[in-house]
Write a protein that holds these residues in place. Structure first.
Motif, PDB file in Angstrom:
ATOM      1  N   TRP A 188      35.800  48.198  40.641  1.00  0.00           N
ATOM      2  CA  TRP A 188      35.527  47.908  42.052  1.00  0.00           C
ATOM      3  C   TRP A 188      34.805  46.584  42.236  1.00  0.00           C
ATOM      4  N   GLY A 189      33.990  46.188  41.257  1.00  0.00           N
ATOM      5  CA  GLY A 189      33.244  44.956  41.339  1.00  0.00           C
ATOM      6  C   GLY A 189      31.830  45.177  41.835  1.00  0.00           C
ATOM      7  N   PRO A 190      31.047  44.110  41.983  1.00  0.00           N
ATOM      8  CA  PRO A 190      31.468  42.742  41.660  1.00  0.00           C
ATOM      9  C   PRO A 190      31.527  42.497  40.155  1.00  0.00           C
ATOM     10  N   ALA A 191      32.457  41.644  39.762  1.00  0.00           N
ATOM     11  CA  ALA A 191      32.606  41.231  38.375  1.00  0.00           C
ATOM     12  C   ALA A 191      32.661  39.710  38.340  1.00  0.00           C
ATOM     13  N   ALA A 192      32.129  39.107  37.296  1.00  0.00           N
ATOM     14  CA  ALA A 192      32.075  37.642  37.220  1.00  0.00           C
ATOM     15  C   ALA A 192      32.392  37.167  35.814  1.00  0.00           C
ATOM     16  N   GLU A 193      32.935  35.942  35.742  1.00  0.00           N
ATOM     17  CA  GLU A 193      33.243  35.305  34.461  1.00  0.00           C
ATOM     18  C   GLU A 193      33.188  33.800  34.641  1.00  0.00           C
ATOM     19  N   SER A 194      32.726  33.095  33.613  1.00  0.00           N
ATOM     20  CA  SER A 194      32.633  31.629  33.646  1.00  0.00           C
ATOM     21  C   SER A 194      33.419  31.034  32.492  1.00  0.00           C
ATOM     22  N   VAL A 195      33.994  29.860  32.731  1.00  0.00           N
ATOM     23  CA  VAL A 195      34.705  29.106  31.708  1.00  0.00           C
ATOM     24  C   VAL A 195      34.232  27.664  31.796  1.00  0.00           C
ATOM     25  N   SER A 196      33.971  27.053  30.646  1.00  0.00           N
ATOM     26  CA  SER A 196      33.478  25.671  30.603  1.00  0.00           C
ATOM     27  C   SER A 196      34.394  24.803  29.758  1.00  0.00           C
ATOM     28  N   ALA A 197      34.525  23.561  30.170  1.00  0.00           N
ATOM     29  CA  ALA A 197      35.241  22.555  29.382  1.00  0.00           C
ATOM     30  C   ALA A 197      34.951  21.193  29.988  1.00  0.00           C
ATOM     31  N   GLY A 198      34.845  20.197  29.135  1.00  0.00           N
ATOM     32  CA  GLY A 198      34.688  18.829  29.609  1.00  0.00           C
ATOM     33  C   GLY A 198      33.483  18.612  30.496  1.00  0.00           C
ATOM     34  N   GLY A 199      32.410  19.341  30.267  1.00  0.00           N
ATOM     35  CA  GLY A 199      31.211  19.172  31.074  1.00  0.00           C
ATOM     36  C   GLY A 199      31.249  19.882  32.414  1.00  0.00           C
ATOM     37  N   ILE A 200      32.301  20.673  32.661  1.00  0.00           N
ATOM     38  CA  ILE A 200      32.444  21.403  33.921  1.00  0.00           C
ATOM     39  C   ILE A 200      32.402  22.900  33.637  1.00  0.00           C
ATOM     40  N   THR A 201      31.672  23.633  34.436  1.00  0.00           N
ATOM     41  CA  THR A 201      31.644  25.095  34.351  1.00  0.00           C
ATOM     42  C   THR A 201      32.112  25.667  35.675  1.00  0.00           C
ATOM     43  N   VAL A 202      33.104  26.554  35.601  1.00  0.00           N
ATOM     44  CA  VAL A 202      33.628  27.223  36.788  1.00  0.00           C
ATOM     45  C   VAL A 202      33.343  28.717  36.656  1.00  0.00           C
ATOM     46  N   THR A 203      32.809  29.311  37.708  1.00  0.00           N
ATOM     47  CA  THR A 203      32.511  30.735  37.720  1.00  0.00           C
ATOM     48  C   THR A 203      33.358  31.425  38.773  1.00  0.00           C
ATOM     49  N   ALA A 204      34.015  32.510  38.377  1.00  0.00           N
ATOM     50  CA  ALA A 204      34.820  33.318  39.295  1.00  0.00           C
ATOM     51  C   ALA A 204      34.131  34.658  39.507  1.00  0.00           C
ATOM     52  N   THR A 205      34.013  35.071  40.756  1.00  0.00           N
ATOM     53  CA  THR A 205      33.417  36.359  41.107  1.00  0.00           C
ATOM     54  C   THR A 205      34.437  37.159  41.904  1.00  0.00           C
ATOM     55  N   ALA A 206      34.609  38.447  41.542  1.00  0.00           N
ATOM     56  CA  ALA A 206      35.668  39.250  42.153  1.00  0.00           C
ATOM     57  C   ALA A 206      35.157  40.600  42.634  1.00  0.00           C
ATOM     58  N   HIS A 207      35.784  41.091  43.695  1.00  0.00           N
ATOM     59  CA  HIS A 207      35.555  42.453  44.160  1.00  0.00           C
ATOM     60  C   HIS A 207      36.847  42.963  44.794  1.00  0.00           C
ATOM     61  N   VAL A 208      37.005  44.286  44.818  1.00  0.00           N
ATOM     62  CA  VAL A 208      38.221  44.895  45.358  1.00  0.00           C
ATOM     63  C   VAL A 208      38.152  44.937  46.883  1.00  0.00           C
ATOM     64  N   SER A 209      39.232  44.528  47.521  1.00  0.00           N
ATOM     65  CA  SER A 209      39.300  44.572  48.987  1.00  0.00           C
ATOM     66  C   SER A 209      40.080  45.780  49.482  1.00  0.00           C
ATOM     67  N   GLN A 210      41.057  46.244  48.698  1.00  0.00           N
ATOM     68  CA  GLN A 210      41.826  47.413  49.095  1.00  0.00           C
ATOM     69  C   GLN A 210      42.566  47.982  47.897  1.00  0.00           C
ATOM     70  N   ILE A 211      42.993  49.225  48.030  1.00  0.00           N
ATOM     71  CA  ILE A 211      43.824  49.869  47.020  1.00  0.00           C
ATOM     72  C   ILE A 211      45.047  50.437  47.721  1.00  0.00           C
ATOM     73  N   VAL A 212      46.229  50.104  47.222  1.00  0.00           N
ATOM     74  CA  VAL A 212      47.482  50.631  47.752  1.00  0.00           C
ATOM     75  C   VAL A 212      47.992  51.688  46.772  1.00  0.00           C
ATOM     76  N   TRP A 213      48.193  52.887  47.295  1.00  0.00           N
ATOM     77  CA  TRP A 213      48.670  54.011  46.491  1.00  0.00           C
ATOM     78  C   TRP A 213      50.160  54.205  46.746  1.00  0.00           C
ATOM     79  N   ASP A 214      50.971  53.985  45.719  1.00  0.00           N
ATOM     80  CA  ASP A 214      52.392  54.305  45.774  1.00  0.00           C
ATOM     81  C   ASP A 214      52.520  55.747  45.307  1.00  0.00           C
ATOM     82  N   MET A 215      52.881  56.640  46.226  1.00  0.00           N
ATOM     83  CA  MET A 215      52.840  58.062  45.923  1.00  0.00           C
ATOM     84  C   MET A 215      54.044  58.549  45.126  1.00  0.00           C
ATOM     85  N   GLY A 216      54.995  57.674  44.851  1.00  0.00           N
ATOM     86  CA  GLY A 216      56.125  58.048  44.005  1.00  0.00           C
ATOM     87  C   GLY A 216      57.282  58.668  44.748  1.00  0.00           C
TER      88      GLY A 216
END
Length: 298
Positions: A188-216
């Motif tokens: 469900w979140g929040p979840a975060a992860e960072s990646v660095s290269a070339g002197g730059i660090t980018v951080t991504a933060t995520a959370h769920v906005s909705q869940i779609v149930w395919d009932m089959g």
């Protein structure tokens, strides 16, 4: 002119231009003293457990050659402590960026361009605001690419499915089905992860906005996290995420419905003087058998 040449010569001597052997920087950047540079980000594969095609792989920006146009000599395209060469300075995105109102923004707001540390042999200003990356930095690390890598590394899964009737039992046509997500940072979140290269660090933060149930059975239900079922609820409907089957699962593959829950994760990322928003999905499945009430005659 002589002063500029002496300053450039002093920089070349201090940095060892023309005498330094190729080396790999801590952040995966490989540059010889003079000539080609390449950047690679290698990301380990994401742990399994959900139905998602995301894997972690890196890439390279290729190679290029850089030149000091004032002295007409080749220089390293990238130096770990100074950043990327853009005639005729080395530029590195200031991390972290100055706070709002700092004079370095020159009246602009954070997110409107970026502030760079600059090392200029020709005695240019050491801190510079730019609306766009300086020419030449486009051959370096792209924050958006790092963001994509950060998203691939996010510790997120499909929903941890809660459903009543439970898998392994048999539901009944017309009876309420409860659907929910057993929430955690991974589901469900929040979840975060960072990646660095070339002197730059980018951080991504995520959370769920909705869940779609395919009932089959050809129908879907869109919900939030849902409400966990309790025995005290009996045959009541779920107050937040439920369904009623109109047909049995007999005749479907295995005589079951495959219920698929797909979570939409909203991701915000920032770093390297840039920011953005994107979405990604993760899915999970369970099997559910649905039958009819059998009425026995007297």
């Amino acid at each position: 002119m002589l002063r500029r040449m002496l300053a450039a010569a002093a920089m070349a001597g201090a940095l060892g231009l023309g005498s330094v052997s190729p080396a790999a920087a801590d952040n995966g950047v490989v540059c010889p003293a003079i000539g080609d540079c390449s950047v690679g980000v290698t990301v380990p594969g994401k742990p399994g457990g959900t139905t998602t095609s995301d894997t972690g792989t890196g890439g390279s920006n290729g190679s290029r050659r850089c030149q000091d146009t004032l002295l007409n000599v080749e220089v390293p395209c990238y130096l770990k402590d100074l950043g990327w060469w853009s005639p005729n300075c080395y530029f590195k995105v200031m991390e972290p960026q100055p706070p709002a109102g700092d004079p370095a923004w020159q009246g602009h707001k954070p997110g409107d361009g970026a502030v760079y540390d600059a090392y200029c042999p020709d005695e240019g200003p050491p801190v510079q605001w730019r609306a766009a990356p300086p020419p030449g930095m486009d051959g370096g690390v792209d924050p958006a690419q790092l963001a994509a890598e950060a998203v691939r590394r996010l510790p997120i899964d499909g929903p941890d499915i809660g459903i009543v009737p439970e898998p392994g039992t048999t539901g009944v046509v017309g009876m309420p089905v409860w659907l929910w997500n057993r929430t955690s940072p991974r589901t469900w979140g929040p979840a975060a992860e960072s990646v660095s290269a070339g002197g730059i660090t980018v951080t991504a933060t995520a959370h769920v906005s909705q869940i779609v149930w395919d009932m089959g059975d050809g129908h879907t239900v869109t919900c939030g996290a849902g409400t966990p079922y309790k025995e005290s609820e009996g045959a009541k409907e779920s107050p937040s995420c439920g369904y009623r089957y109109a047909t049995t699962s007999n005749g479907d593959e295995g005589n079951v419905f495959w219920v698929t829950a797909t979570a939409t994760w909203d991701v915000h990322w920032g770093g390297g003087g840039q920011r953005g928003d994107l979405t990604t999905t993760r899915s999970s499945q369970v099997q559910l058998r649905v039958g009819e009430v059998q009425v026995l005659g007297q």
